[in-house]
Design an enzyme around this catalytic site. Structure first.
Site, mmCIF file in Angstrom:
data_model
loop_
_atom_site.group_PDB
_atom_site.id
_atom_site.type_symbol
_atom_site.label_atom_id
_atom_site.label_comp_id
_atom_site.label_asym_id
_atom_site.label_seq_id
_atom_site.Cartn_x
_atom_site.Cartn_y
_atom_site.Cartn_z
ATOM 1 N N LYS A 22 0.452 -1.071 -0.253
ATOM 2 C CA LYS A 22 -0.398 0.113 -0.160
ATOM 3 C C LYS A 22 0.875 1.119 -0.463
ATOM 4 O O LYS A 22 0.376 1.985 -1.197
ATOM 5 C CB LYS A 22 -0.692 -0.009 1.499
ATOM 6 N N ASN A 23 1.744 1.258 1.012
ATOM 7 C CA ASN A 23 2.939 2.680 0.997
ATOM 8 C C ASN A 23 3.650 3.077 0.013
ATOM 9 O O ASN A 23 3.770 4.156 -0.524
ATOM 10 C CB ASN A 23 3.460 2.922 2.189
ATOM 11 N N CYS A 117 -3.762 8.466 9.755
ATOM 12 C CA CYS A 117 -3.590 7.707 11.313
ATOM 13 C C CYS A 117 -3.938 8.966 12.029
ATOM 14 O O CYS A 117 -2.840 9.322 11.783
ATOM 15 C CB CYS A 117 -2.912 6.340 11.302
ATOM 16 N N ARG A 122 2.395 14.483 13.293
ATOM 17 C CA ARG A 122 3.229 14.141 12.941
ATOM 18 C C ARG A 122 3.115 15.322 11.786
ATOM 19 O O ARG A 122 2.622 15.524 10.430
ATOM 20 C CB ARG A 122 2.303 13.224 11.368
ATOM 21 N N ASP A 305 5.337 -0.223 11.966
ATOM 22 C CA ASP A 305 3.870 -0.607 11.669
ATOM 23 C C ASP A 305 3.604 -1.978 11.911
ATOM 24 O O ASP A 305 2.409 -2.099 11.485
ATOM 25 C CB ASP A 305 3.425 -0.181 9.918
ATOM 26 N N ARG A 397 -8.410 -0.064 5.197
ATOM 27 C CA ARG A 397 -7.317 1.361 4.766
ATOM 28 C C ARG A 397 -6.300 0.775 3.812
ATOM 29 O O ARG A 397 -6.183 0.826 3.415
ATOM 30 C CB ARG A 397 -7.345 2.394 5.551
HETATM 31 C C1 UD1 Z 1 5.056 6.110 6.330
HETATM 32 C C2 UD1 Z 1 4.495 5.272 5.816
HETATM 33 C C3 UD1 Z 1 3.451 4.949 7.866
HETATM 34 C C4 UD1 Z 1 5.298 4.532 8.264
HETATM 35 C C5 UD1 Z 1 5.939 5.548 8.924
HETATM 36 C C6 UD1 Z 1 7.667 4.923 8.739
HETATM 37 C C7 UD1 Z 1 2.947 5.408 4.207
HETATM 38 C C8 UD1 Z 1 1.653 6.499 3.234
HETATM 39 N N1 UD1 Z 1 3.061 5.588 5.653
HETATM 40 O O1 UD1 Z 1 4.563 7.192 7.144
HETATM 41 O O2 UD1 Z 1 3.079 3.772 7.523
HETATM 42 O O3 UD1 Z 1 4.526 3.972 9.535
HETATM 43 O O4 UD1 Z 1 6.745 5.825 7.462
HETATM 44 O O5 UD1 Z 1 8.133 4.078 8.549
HETATM 45 O O6 UD1 Z 1 4.822 5.094 3.781
HETATM 46 N N2 UD1 Z 1 8.954 13.654 10.773
HETATM 47 C C9 UD1 Z 1 9.191 14.755 10.874
HETATM 48 N N3 UD1 Z 1 8.450 15.800 9.268
HETATM 49 C C10 UD1 Z 1 8.456 15.550 8.700
HETATM 50 C C11 UD1 Z 1 8.297 14.474 8.441
HETATM 51 C C12 UD1 Z 1 8.192 12.879 9.474
HETATM 52 O O7 UD1 Z 1 9.473 15.238 11.558
HETATM 53 O O8 UD1 Z 1 8.565 16.572 7.899
HETATM 54 C C13 UD1 Z 1 8.575 12.206 11.577
HETATM 55 C C14 UD1 Z 1 7.379 11.983 11.905
HETATM 56 O O9 UD1 Z 1 7.043 12.665 13.461
HETATM 57 C C15 UD1 Z 1 8.211 11.056 12.535
HETATM 58 C C16 UD1 Z 1 9.311 10.157 11.727
HETATM 59 O O10 UD1 Z 1 9.212 11.643 10.928
HETATM 60 O O11 UD1 Z 1 8.516 10.818 14.183
HETATM 61 C C17 UD1 Z 1 9.388 8.854 10.314
HETATM 62 O O12 UD1 Z 1 7.927 9.511 10.237
HETATM 63 P P1 UD1 Z 1 8.083 9.089 8.397
HETATM 64 O O13 UD1 Z 1 8.289 8.288 7.742
HETATM 65 O O14 UD1 Z 1 7.423 11.033 7.623
HETATM 66 O O15 UD1 Z 1 6.572 8.543 8.040
HETATM 67 P P2 UD1 Z 1 5.367 9.100 7.220
HETATM 68 O O16 UD1 Z 1 5.452 9.292 5.639
HETATM 69 O O17 UD1 Z 1 4.178 9.337 7.131
#
Ligand code: UD1
Length: 430
Positions: A22-23, A117, A122, A305, A397
């Site tokens: 999915k991701n 979620c 985030r 996850d 989802r």
């Molecule tokens: C993606 C996955 C999600 C998974 C996560 C971590 C998708 C659609 N979702 O989410 O299922 O749980 O990776 O493997 O692919 N952060 C910041 N600033 C930013 C972006 C992120 O501080 O601009 C922090 C987040 O709060 C978190 C960490 O970085 O603590 C990792 O987040 P991130 O890898 O970005 O997760 P997602 O891409 O949202």
């Protein structure tokens, strides 16, 4: 409102075929709109997040034709707007990939701030930092993120946190920027690699995906492609822990075992027997699971996850386990639900201390988010008696035909909407 009803206590036995990731697919669908040519995406999981994203791109003018349940043709030559409505976006966080894709293609994008979620705050500051480094302006007004640039110009970008989303988003935009971009401290998840491979198959020039330095040479335009999405490592891991928790024997097919190393390592530690094949993994659960410690980390560490699924399984092990969540701040919300089934878990900050119990007892519980929802289904499958799970819309989802795949493994599980259906299920399974 749909619910799952489960009668637990049956070991899962048999084979299960894993769907596309999915991701990865979310970003790949976004990437598909970056060319006017036709893009065919195969092994696309038929799950709610993907279907919402497909509707979102149709909403801005793309044509989407389903060749089969898991294969779509996307024609984006008729996109007439760079503004993506809140209506779609509130449902899926990864809609933010349309920012990078539209910015790369049209030098402009307006996308509602993401939902998704509820697992803690985030931020998207790293996405914004990346777009700005490429020369775009970024403003947030009335719940919309608005970004535009006269032209995107490659840059040297250091990510302050390892973020899957920011890595992919910047990669999307930089693929069509002028000149070279070097992305440091990039995420290394398999889906980052898959998106880079897909973009390269469209004519992009991206090297180093899967390491923490990604080099992107911008190209003038991208062309059509046919691409098949990688298998879903998290869906695979969920079935692997379901096999362990129910003392089952499951062959998990259509996987890339290398992507599952952190998961198989933990399953071995807790006493499971693992057989690895080229594109399948068999998990045999022991009579008595052992405790262990685990900390979630960016890939190749143990995935956040998979944290609820391993915690639910460790709740049935002998001894004390410690689960540390280091990616998201609010990812233990399911613990209260699990306690209603008899689990003994104490949460202190980002750590859960789990004292194993002999068994869970079925209860009425609700899914707080996607992965925790799936983990609570595992708890129900392992529990004595009936479990009813509310809010399964979260699970839908990200898991394709979840109840069908579990039923094929011998589980007693059904999707129901009324008390009458629940009664019928109870009578049927006894
Ligand atoms: C993606 C996955 C999600 C998974 C996560 C971590 C998708 C659609 N979702 O989410 O299922 O749980 O990776 O493997 O692919 N952060 C910041 N600033 C930013 C972006 C992120 O501080 O601009 C922090 C987040 O709060 C978190 C960490 O970085 O603590 C990792 O987040 P991130 O890898 O970005 O997760 P997602 O891409 O949202």
């Amino acid at each position: 409102m749909e619910q799952y009803i489960v009668k637990g206590g049956v070991p899962l036995v048999g084979e299960v075929e894993i769907s596309g990731a999915k991701n990865a697919a979310l970003a790949i669908v976004a990437a598909a709109i970056m060319t006017d040519d036709k893009v065919v995406i195969d092994n696309l999981p038929d799950v709610r997040d993907i279907n919402v994203l497909l509707q979102a791109i149709e909403g801005i003018g793309a044509k989407v034709v389903h060749r089969t349940e898991n294969c779509v043709e996307i024609d984006s030559s008729s996109i007439h707007s760079v503004t993506v409505d809140y209506e779609y976006i509130k449902k899926i966080r990864a809609s933010y990939y349309l920012l990078g894709a539209l910015l790369g293609k049209f030098n402009k994008a307006e996308v509602a701030l993401p939902g998704g979620c509820n697992i803690g705050s985030r931020p998207i500051d790293q996405h914004i930092k990346g777009f700005k480094a490429l020369g775009a302006t970024v403003d947030i007004e009335h719940g919309m993120i608005m970004t535009s640039a006269d032209e995107l110009i490659g840059n040297h970008i250091y990510m302050d946190v390892v973020s899957v989303g920011a890595t992919i988003n910047v990669m999307l935009a930089a693929a069509l920027a002028q000149g070279s971009t070097i992305l440091e401290n990039a995420a290394k998840e398999p889906h980052v690699v898959d998106v880079a491979n897909m973009l390269n198959s469209m004519g992009a020039n991206i090297k180093g995906a899967g390491t923490d330095v990604i080099r992107i040479k911008g190209v003038e335009k991208l062309h059509g492609t046919e691409y098949s999405v990688i298998p879903d490592q998290i869906e695979a891991g969920t079935f692997m822990f379901a096999a362990a928790a129910t003392k089952g024997n499951v062959l998990v097919k259509n996987v890339i075992p290398k992507h599952l190393e952190a998961i198989t390592a933990k399953l071995l530690e807790i006493g499971c027997c693992i057989e690895e094949y080229d594109d399948a993994v068999r998990v045999i659960g022991p009579d008595q699971l052992k405790s262990t410690h685990v900390k979630t980390l960016p890939y190749p560490g143990f995935p956040t996850d998979m944290q609820p699924q391993i915690a639910v399984t460790l709740g049935l092990s002998s001894g004390i386990s410690i689960v540390t969540e280091s990616i998201f701040e609010n990812r233990f919300k399911y613990v209260d639900e699990l306690a209603r089934m008899g689990a003994n878990v104490k949460v202190e900050g980002n750590t859960a201390i789990i004292t194993g119990v002999d068994k869970y007892l079925g209860a009425r519980i609700s899914a707080p988010d996607l992965r925790a929802g799936a983990a609570l289904v595992i708890a129900g499958l392992a529990a004595e008696g009936f479990t009813v799970i509310d809010d399964i819309v979260y699970i839908q989802r990200g898991y394709e035909k979840f109840e069908d795949k579990l039923t094929a493994l011998g589980a007693h599980i059904e999707r129901i909407s009324t008390e009458h259906e629940a009664q019928k299920f109870r009578l049927k399974v006894g």
